[in-house]
Design a protein around this motif. Structure first.
Motif, PDB file in Angstrom:
ATOM      1  N   GLY A   1       5.881  12.053   2.132  1.00  0.00           N
ATOM      2  CA  GLY A   1       5.390  13.413   2.238  1.00  0.00           C
ATOM      3  C   GLY A   1       4.158  13.594   3.090  1.00  0.00           C
ATOM      4  O   GLY A   1       3.423  14.574   2.913  1.00  0.00           O
ATOM      5  N   ASN A   2       3.908  12.672   4.006  1.00  0.00           N
ATOM      6  CA  ASN A   2       2.819  12.878   4.963  1.00  0.00           C
ATOM      7  C   ASN A   2       3.302  13.850   6.035  1.00  0.00           C
ATOM      8  O   ASN A   2       4.480  13.903   6.369  1.00  0.00           O
ATOM      9  N   GLY A   3       2.413  14.614   6.616  1.00  0.00           N
ATOM     10  CA  GLY A   3       2.812  15.765   7.404  1.00  0.00           C
ATOM     11  C   GLY A   3       3.691  15.480   8.597  1.00  0.00           C
ATOM     12  O   GLY A   3       4.583  16.253   8.913  1.00  0.00           O
TER      13      GLY A   3
ATOM     14  N   ASP B   1      10.510  11.860   3.620  1.00  0.00           N
ATOM     15  CA  ASP B   1      10.047  13.246   3.728  1.00  0.00           C
ATOM     16  C   ASP B   1       8.951  13.440   4.768  1.00  0.00           C
ATOM     17  O   ASP B   1       7.876  13.997   4.491  1.00  0.00           O
ATOM     18  N   HIS B   2       9.222  12.996   5.996  1.00  0.00           N
ATOM     19  CA  HIS B   2       8.340  13.218   7.143  1.00  0.00           C
ATOM     20  C   HIS B   2       9.145  13.832   8.287  1.00  0.00           C
ATOM     21  O   HIS B   2      10.373  13.864   8.255  1.00  0.00           O
ATOM     22  N   SER B   3       8.437  14.280   9.322  1.00  0.00           N
ATOM     23  CA  SER B   3       9.144  14.667  10.543  1.00  0.00           C
ATOM     24  C   SER B   3       9.845  13.450  11.148  1.00  0.00           C
ATOM     25  O   SER B   3      11.003  13.523  11.547  1.00  0.00           O
ATOM     26  N   THR B   4       9.132  12.314  11.229  1.00  0.00           N
ATOM     27  CA  THR B   4       9.722  11.046  11.680  1.00  0.00           C
ATOM     28  C   THR B   4       9.337   9.961  10.689  1.00  0.00           C
ATOM     29  O   THR B   4       8.154   9.800  10.352  1.00  0.00           O
ATOM     30  N   GLY B   5      10.322   9.212  10.242  1.00  0.00           N
ATOM     31  CA  GLY B   5      10.043   8.173   9.257  1.00  0.00           C
ATOM     32  C   GLY B   5       9.324   6.978   9.844  1.00  0.00           C
ATOM     33  O   GLY B   5       8.241   6.590   9.385  1.00  0.00           O
ATOM     34  N   PHE B   6       9.937   6.359  10.879  1.00  0.00           N
ATOM     35  CA  PHE B   6       9.384   5.162  11.504  1.00  0.00           C
ATOM     36  C   PHE B   6       9.391   5.316  13.025  1.00  0.00           C
ATOM     37  O   PHE B   6      10.408   5.733  13.600  1.00  0.00           O
ATOM     38  N   ILE B   7       8.285   4.975  13.665  1.00  0.00           N
ATOM     39  CA  ILE B   7       8.226   4.816  15.112  1.00  0.00           C
ATOM     40  C   ILE B   7       7.794   3.382  15.378  1.00  0.00           C
ATOM     41  O   ILE B   7       6.711   2.950  14.960  1.00  0.00           O
ATOM     42  N   ALA B   8       8.642   2.642  16.083  1.00  0.00           N
ATOM     43  CA  ALA B   8       8.426   1.198  16.183  1.00  0.00           C
ATOM     44  C   ALA B   8       7.286   0.839  17.125  1.00  0.00           C
ATOM     45  O   ALA B   8       6.491  -0.052  16.844  1.00  0.00           O
TER      46      ALA B   8
ATOM     47  N   ALA C   1      14.713   4.619   4.706  1.00  0.00           N
ATOM     48  CA  ALA C   1      14.246   5.943   5.110  1.00  0.00           C
ATOM     49  C   ALA C   1      15.162   7.007   4.527  1.00  0.00           C
ATOM     50  O   ALA C   1      16.386   6.841   4.502  1.00  0.00           O
ATOM     51  N   ALA C   2      14.542   8.100   4.080  1.00  0.00           N
ATOM     52  CA  ALA C   2      15.328   9.213   3.554  1.00  0.00           C
ATOM     53  C   ALA C   2      14.530  10.500   3.680  1.00  0.00           C
ATOM     54  O   ALA C   2      13.297  10.501   3.562  1.00  0.00           O
ATOM     55  N   GLY C   3      15.231  11.604   3.917  1.00  0.00           N
ATOM     56  CA  GLY C   3      14.612  12.920   3.911  1.00  0.00           C
ATOM     57  C   GLY C   3      13.708  13.205   5.094  1.00  0.00           C
ATOM     58  O   GLY C   3      12.940  14.176   5.064  1.00  0.00           O
ATOM     59  N   ASN C   4      13.753  12.378   6.137  1.00  0.00           N
ATOM     60  CA  ASN C   4      12.951  12.617   7.330  1.00  0.00           C
ATOM     61  C   ASN C   4      13.755  13.427   8.347  1.00  0.00           C
ATOM     62  O   ASN C   4      14.992  13.370   8.364  1.00  0.00           O
TER      63      ASN C   4
ATOM     64  N   CYS D   1       0.835  -1.211   0.000  1.00  0.00           N
ATOM     65  CA  CYS D   1       0.000   0.000   0.000  1.00  0.00           C
ATOM     66  C   CYS D   1       0.866   1.256   0.000  1.00  0.00           C
ATOM     67  O   CYS D   1       2.027   1.234   0.423  1.00  0.00           O
ATOM     68  N   SER D   2       0.285   2.381  -0.432  1.00  0.00           N
ATOM     69  CA  SER D   2       1.006   3.649  -0.424  1.00  0.00           C
ATOM     70  C   SER D   2       0.186   4.728   0.257  1.00  0.00           C
ATOM     71  O   SER D   2      -1.045   4.737   0.181  1.00  0.00           O
ATOM     72  N   ALA D   3       0.895   5.646   0.924  1.00  0.00           N
ATOM     73  CA  ALA D   3       0.281   6.797   1.599  1.00  0.00           C
ATOM     74  C   ALA D   3       1.086   8.033   1.232  1.00  0.00           C
ATOM     75  O   ALA D   3       2.299   8.086   1.485  1.00  0.00           O
ATOM     76  N   THR D   4       0.425   9.027   0.667  1.00  0.00           N
ATOM     77  CA  THR D   4       1.105  10.230   0.199  1.00  0.00           C
ATOM     78  C   THR D   4       0.300  11.467   0.581  1.00  0.00           C
ATOM     79  O   THR D   4      -0.922  11.523   0.357  1.00  0.00           O
ATOM     80  N   ASN D   5       0.976  12.433   1.175  1.00  0.00           N
ATOM     81  CA  ASN D   5       0.389  13.753   1.450  1.00  0.00           C
ATOM     82  C   ASN D   5      -0.837  13.709   2.344  1.00  0.00           C
ATOM     83  O   ASN D   5      -1.785  14.486   2.164  1.00  0.00           O
ATOM     84  N   ASN D   6      -0.846  12.801   3.307  1.00  0.00           N
ATOM     85  CA  ASN D   6      -1.860  12.795   4.359  1.00  0.00           C
ATOM     86  C   ASN D   6      -1.232  13.404   5.623  1.00  0.00           C
ATOM     87  O   ASN D   6      -0.060  13.755   5.640  1.00  0.00           O
ATOM     88  N   THR D   7      -2.003  13.531   6.720  1.00  0.00           N
ATOM     89  CA  THR D   7      -1.390  14.074   7.937  1.00  0.00           C
ATOM     90  C   THR D   7      -0.372  13.109   8.536  1.00  0.00           C
ATOM     91  O   THR D   7       0.661  13.529   9.036  1.00  0.00           O
ATOM     92  N   ASN D   8      -0.658  11.810   8.532  1.00  0.00           N
ATOM     93  CA  ASN D   8       0.292  10.745   8.837  1.00  0.00           C
ATOM     94  C   ASN D   8       0.125   9.676   7.771  1.00  0.00           C
ATOM     95  O   ASN D   8      -0.911   9.612   7.092  1.00  0.00           O
ATOM     96  N   GLY D   9       1.120   8.798   7.648  1.00  0.00           N
ATOM     97  CA  GLY D   9       1.008   7.753   6.648  1.00  0.00           C
ATOM     98  C   GLY D   9       0.198   6.561   7.134  1.00  0.00           C
ATOM     99  O   GLY D   9      -0.974   6.403   6.804  1.00  0.00           O
TER     100      GLY D   9
END
Length: 277
Positions: free
Chosen positions: A200-202, A221-228, A239-242, A176-184
């Motif tokens: 690019g989710n907020g 491209d998020h504030s945080t890429g992954f939170i486990a 992960a890149a650009g977070n 699945c993909s999530a783009t430009n939402n508040t979170n992915g």
């Protein structure tokens, strides 16, 4: 069975079509209902193809019997587009409804459906549902939300004002993909996601919870890429650009390999390594 075909119903103060449980089987083909209290208010088993419900004062489709719908449209209804329990839906569309596009409480199957520009959640499906190859876009809420134990595969959620996906406990998301939402992806306990992409989710790409598994996913491209999440697991991710690529507090994770500026070979012998660059 009762068959209703090739009809236009408009401007009734009650439902456009209303059946009781005494009608054991109903089939609707090419029936179009607008400006009624409900579009379709069905309490019997029903099969529907190529029907539309538009501009009704409550739900477009309200079905409490077992239902199978294909190529149906719900647009600009004052409540949900589809409010159905339980159901098999194929290639149906809900747009510009004042509540959810698809509001389905019981275990159901949705394939190839589209929810866009609804005033709340795009897809809200019950525990144990399967949703495949569906798209949620431009909804004023979560794109795709599920109860526990759901399966979500090959779906797209983009440009929604809530999270792309909000998955109930022990649910699975694949491809699945999530783009430009508040979170992915917002995951409840015991969920597993794999081969998913968030961009690019907020705020957060993947928000894990207790004992979640995130495997072979990409977050950019998020504030945080992954939170486990506590007791969670992150392996084989990129992960890149977070602002922060990985938050692995109180979780298990593959070693994080950081690539240098300008690229170069990836040096790791651990098959569970996570990459950041």
């Amino acid at each position: 069975p009762v068959v209703i075909r090739n009809g236009f119903i408009t401007n009734f103060t009650g439902p456009g079509i209303d059946t009781s449980a005494n009608v054991m089987q109903l089939r609707n083909d090419h029936v179009h209902i607008s400006n009624c209290q409900f579009g379709f208010d069905i309490s019997s088993s029903v099969a529907m193809t190529n029907c539309t419900a538009t501009d009704n004062l409550t739900d477009g489709y309200r079905v409490t019997g077992t239902a199978a719908l294909a190529h149906c449209v719900a647009r600009a209804n004052a409540q949900a587009g589809f409010a159905i329990t339980p159901v098999a839906l194929h290639a149906c569309t809900a747009s510009d409804n004042a509540v959810a596009g698809f509001d389905i409480d019981f275990p159901s199957v949705l394939v190839g459906c589209l929810a866009f520009s609804n005033d709340n959640t795009g897809f809200a499906v019950g525990a144990g549902s399967a949703i495949h190859a569906c798209t949620a876009t431009e909804n004023d809420g979560v794109g795709i939300s599920s109860g526990g134990g759901a399966s979500v595969t090959d779906c797209v959620s983009r440009n929604n004002s809530g999270a792309g996906y909000n998955l109930g406990p022990a649910s699975t998301a694949i491809g699945c993909s999530a783009t430009n939402n508040t979170n992915g992806f917002v995951l409840s306990s015991d969920c597993k996601v794999s081969f998913c992409n968030a961009d690019g989710n907020g705020d957060i790409g993947f928000q894990g919870s207790s004992d979640t598994t995130i495997d072979s996913c990409t977050s950019t491209d998020h504030s945080t890429g992954f939170i486990a999440g506590t007791g969670g697991l992150i392996i084989r991710c990129t992960a890149a650009g977070n602002g922060t690529d990985y938050n692995t507090s109180n979780a298990a994770f593959g070693p994080i390999v950081t690539l240098g500026v300008g690229g170069g070979p990836i040096v790791t012998s651990n098959p569970f390594s996570n990459i950041e660059y």
